[in-house]
Design an enzyme around this catalytic site. Structure first.
Site, PDB file in Angstrom:
ATOM      1  N   GLU A 117      -4.575   6.395  -3.915  1.00 29.78           N
ATOM      2  CA  GLU A 117      -4.687   7.600  -3.081  1.00 29.78           C
ATOM      3  C   GLU A 117      -3.985   8.821  -3.674  1.00 29.78           C
ATOM      4  OE1 GLU A 117      -4.636   7.019   1.247  1.00 29.78           O
ATOM      5  OE2 GLU A 117      -4.000   4.953   0.902  1.00 29.78           O
TER       6      GLU A 117
ATOM      7  N   HIS B 255       6.516   5.707  15.226  1.00 26.79           N
ATOM      8  CA  HIS B 255       6.188   4.577  16.090  1.00 26.79           C
ATOM      9  C   HIS B 255       7.374   3.636  16.122  1.00 26.79           C
ATOM     10  CE1 HIS B 255       1.503   4.613  15.794  1.00 26.79           C
ATOM     11  NE2 HIS B 255       1.945   5.307  16.827  1.00 26.79           N
TER      12      HIS B 255
ATOM     13  N   TRP C 151       0.835  -1.212   0.000  1.00 23.09           N
ATOM     14  CA  TRP C 151       0.000   0.000   0.000  1.00 23.09           C
ATOM     15  C   TRP C 151       0.866   1.258   0.000  1.00 23.09           C
ATOM     16  CZ3 TRP C 151       0.029   3.605   4.037  1.00 23.09           C
ATOM     17  CH2 TRP C 151       0.621   3.195   5.230  1.00 23.09           C
TER      18      TRP C 151
ATOM     19  N   LYS D  36      -6.979   6.691   9.088  1.00 22.10           N
ATOM     20  CA  LYS D  36      -7.776   6.795  10.317  1.00 22.10           C
ATOM     21  C   LYS D  36      -8.555   8.122  10.371  1.00 22.10           C
ATOM     22  CE  LYS D  36      -4.516   5.492  13.542  1.00 22.10           C
ATOM     23  NZ  LYS D  36      -3.434   4.661  13.079  1.00 22.10           N
TER      24      LYS D  36
ATOM     25  N   SER E  72       3.987  -0.854  12.509  1.00 25.86           N
ATOM     26  CA  SER E  72       3.385  -2.043  11.899  1.00 25.86           C
ATOM     27  C   SER E  72       3.941  -2.258  10.503  1.00 25.86           C
ATOM     28  CB  SER E  72       1.871  -1.885  11.770  1.00 25.86           C
ATOM     29  OG  SER E  72       1.286  -1.776  13.030  1.00 25.86           O
TER      30      SER E  72
ATOM     31  N   HIS F  42       4.153  10.218  11.715  1.00 26.02           N
ATOM     32  CA  HIS F  42       2.760  10.543  12.030  1.00 26.02           C
ATOM     33  C   HIS F  42       2.671  12.031  12.396  1.00 26.02           C
ATOM     34  CE1 HIS F  42       1.701   6.155  12.694  1.00 26.02           C
ATOM     35  NE2 HIS F  42       3.020   6.139  12.734  1.00 26.02           N
TER      36      HIS F  42
ATOM     37  N   HIS G 167       8.022   6.171   7.983  1.00 24.27           N
ATOM     38  CA  HIS G 167       6.949   7.155   7.860  1.00 24.27           C
ATOM     39  C   HIS G 167       6.806   7.889   9.187  1.00 24.27           C
ATOM     40  CE1 HIS G 167       5.121   3.377   9.272  1.00 24.27           C
ATOM     41  NE2 HIS G 167       4.359   4.155  10.023  1.00 24.27           N
TER      42      HIS G 167
HETATM   43  P1  M7G Z   1       2.438   2.263  11.888  1.00 22.87           P
HETATM   44  O1  M7G Z   1       3.098   2.900  13.042  1.00 22.87           O
HETATM   45  O2  M7G Z   1       3.329   1.497  10.926  1.00 22.87           O
HETATM   46  O3  M7G Z   1       1.304   1.255  12.306  1.00 22.87           O
HETATM   47  O4  M7G Z   1       1.671   3.405  11.116  1.00 22.87           O
HETATM   48  P2  M7G Z   1      -0.013   1.359  13.181  1.00 22.87           P
HETATM   49  O5  M7G Z   1      -1.136   1.097  12.187  1.00 22.87           O
HETATM   50  O6  M7G Z   1       0.114   0.200  14.136  1.00 22.87           O
HETATM   51  O7  M7G Z   1      -0.057   2.687  13.830  1.00 22.87           O
HETATM   52  C1  M7G Z   1       1.085   3.221   9.869  1.00 22.87           C
HETATM   53  C2  M7G Z   1       0.047   4.305   9.671  1.00 22.87           C
HETATM   54  O8  M7G Z   1      -0.444   4.212   8.343  1.00 22.87           O
HETATM   55  C3  M7G Z   1      -1.154   4.131  10.598  1.00 22.87           C
HETATM   56  O9  M7G Z   1      -1.439   5.357  11.239  1.00 22.87           O
HETATM   57  C4  M7G Z   1      -2.275   3.654   9.674  1.00 22.87           C
HETATM   58  O10 M7G Z   1      -3.555   4.131  10.076  1.00 22.87           O
HETATM   59  C5  M7G Z   1      -1.865   4.255   8.340  1.00 22.87           C
HETATM   60  N1  M7G Z   1      -2.306   3.444   7.194  1.00 22.87           N
HETATM   61  C6  M7G Z   1      -2.294   2.102   7.111  1.00 22.87           C
HETATM   62  N2  M7G Z   1      -2.737   1.730   5.873  1.00 22.87           N
HETATM   63  C7  M7G Z   1      -2.835   0.347   5.419  1.00 22.87           C
HETATM   64  C8  M7G Z   1      -3.031   2.855   5.170  1.00 22.87           C
HETATM   65  C9  M7G Z   1      -3.500   3.085   3.837  1.00 22.87           C
HETATM   66  O11 M7G Z   1      -3.767   2.195   3.026  1.00 22.87           O
HETATM   67  N3  M7G Z   1      -3.646   4.401   3.498  1.00 22.87           N
HETATM   68  C10 M7G Z   1      -3.372   5.438   4.367  1.00 22.87           C
HETATM   69  N4  M7G Z   1      -3.559   6.672   3.944  1.00 22.87           N
HETATM   70  N5  M7G Z   1      -2.930   5.219   5.622  1.00 22.87           N
HETATM   71  C11 M7G Z   1      -2.743   3.948   6.022  1.00 22.87           C
END
Ligand code: M7G
Length: 342
Positions: free
Chosen positions: A190, A273, A180, A212, A277, A284, A282
């Site tokens: 997107e 983070h 993604w 989110k 995950s 936040h 990336h």
């Molecule tokens: P992370 O810290 O890797 O994982 O952050 P977490 O989900 O445990 O916080 C990844 C961030 O990417 C999270 O805030 C997710 O909500 C966001 N995210 C995940 N996916 C699969 C997508 C997506 O397909 N599109 C967008 N725009 N955000 C995503």
């Protein structure tokens, strides 16, 4: 011209702090500014915003509830769409100030009880003011199901050596797919949600709303900046070599959010983070007002702290111990146990 527009926008947000952004953009009060507009025009359009004729949730067969929270007004459900595993997340949207008078005027009230000066009602709002944010993951892997399952968590303390001998081999084989992320960087998904892009292959990134955030109000603003470099998995890989990337990301990310959403840097929480995950670097960007999941001290590392730590010691994140929470049935927790670290 730009400064006049910024001043207008600033005054607007002072007066109406929780207005509907999409409405503002579509009404022309705010220009959806993009740095690479030429490229944006060529991007494939997604069908975001249209009513979905092919609803993946109408065929959804519920297997079990993974998690629910009455206070947060959300529920995480595991089930099947046709014969594929799926996770569906339903979340009641916050009540928006910009639609309050319409909500009060056009809804029906059903009296529940009346006592002295007190009365309670069920307000039946028109459908467009009563939306439920819905996230569908399909096909969902077992790891997705576990991610949303409510579980006991344990804090592990990972030394630099533990990272190299326990964590890295595990995440190299077991991490969530970052397809993604690549789709976003390659404008295959997107593309029309990108709010800023710096295309530089070493210091550049893409900034877009996190999935989110429904973009309907500023209080829970949540964007992510995804770096173009594909060789940095997480905080652990950062050295002083990456400082130009991090400082660029902070200044252009904050500047864009200030211009586009009227939120100044002093109202933002900007962090990594650890563990993430998804192992592609990336950052936040969340509203300080919003208690975003994962913004606690056991998982979030402020970008400004990371920059200062790397300025003081290039190998800071290679060497130091980092604590992070793991769920009871996370395979990585088992690896830490097997290695006698827990
Ligand atoms: P992370 O810290 O890797 O994982 O952050 P977490 O989900 O445990 O916080 C990844 C961030 O990417 C999270 O805030 C997710 O909500 C966001 N995210 C995940 N996916 C699969 C997508 C997506 O397909 N599109 C967008 N725009 N955000 C995503």
């Amino acid at each position: 011209m730009r400064s006049v527009r910024h001043a207008q926008r600033f005054i607007f947000f002072l007066v109406f702090p929780a207005v509907n952004l999409d409405w503002l953009i579509s009404s022309g009060l705010i220009m959806a500014e993009r740095e690479n507009d030429g490229a944006a025009a060529k991007r494939p359009k997604t069908d975001a915003g249209e009513l979905s004729s092919d609803s993946p949730v109408s065929d959804f067969k519920i297997t079990r509830i993974l998690r629910e929270c009455a206070r947060e007004k959300n529920i995480f459900i595991h089930g099947k769409v046709k014969d594929q595993d799926a996770v569906v997340i339903l979340e009641k949207a916050p009540i928006r100030k910009d639609t309050l008078s319409e909500l009060l005027k056009s809804s029906q009230l059903q009296l529940e009880m009346k006592n002295d000066v007190y009365s309670t009602y069920q307000l039946q709002a028109p459908a467009h003011l009563n939306e439920i944010k819905t996230t569908v993951i399909c096909p969902a892997t077992e790891k997705h199901v576990k991610k949303y399952l409510h579980q006991e968590v344990f804090l592990v303390e990972e030394s630099g050596e533990d990272y190299r001998t326990v964590t890295l081999p595990y995440i190299s084989s077991q991490s969530f797919s970052v397809q993604w992320v690549h789709n976003i960087l390659e404008k295959k998904a997107e593309a029309d949600r990108i709010v800023f892009e710096d295309p530089d292959p070493l210091t550049g990134f893409v900034l877009l709303p996190d999935f989110k955030w429904d973009k309907k109000q500023i209080q829970d603003l949540y964007l992510i900046a995804i770096v173009h470099r594909r060789d940095v998995k997480s905080l652990r890989d950062l050295t002083s070599e990456h400082l130009p990337l991090l400082t660029n990301l902070r200044s252009k990310g904050e500047d864009t959010i200030q211009r586009q959403y009227g939120v100044p840097p002093s109202k933002l929480r900007v962090y990594f983070h650890y563990q993430p995950s998804y192992h592609h670097l990336h950052v936040h960007f969340t509203s300080l007002e919003y208690n975003a999941p994962g913004c606690g001290v056991e998982r979030a590392h402020l970008l400004s702290d990371v920059i200062q730590n790397l300025q003081a010691d290039s190998s800071y994140y290679h060497n130091r111990s980092l604590a992070f929470p793991l769920r009871a049935d996370d395979g990585l927790l088992l690896k830490f146990k097997e290695a006698g670290k827990l």
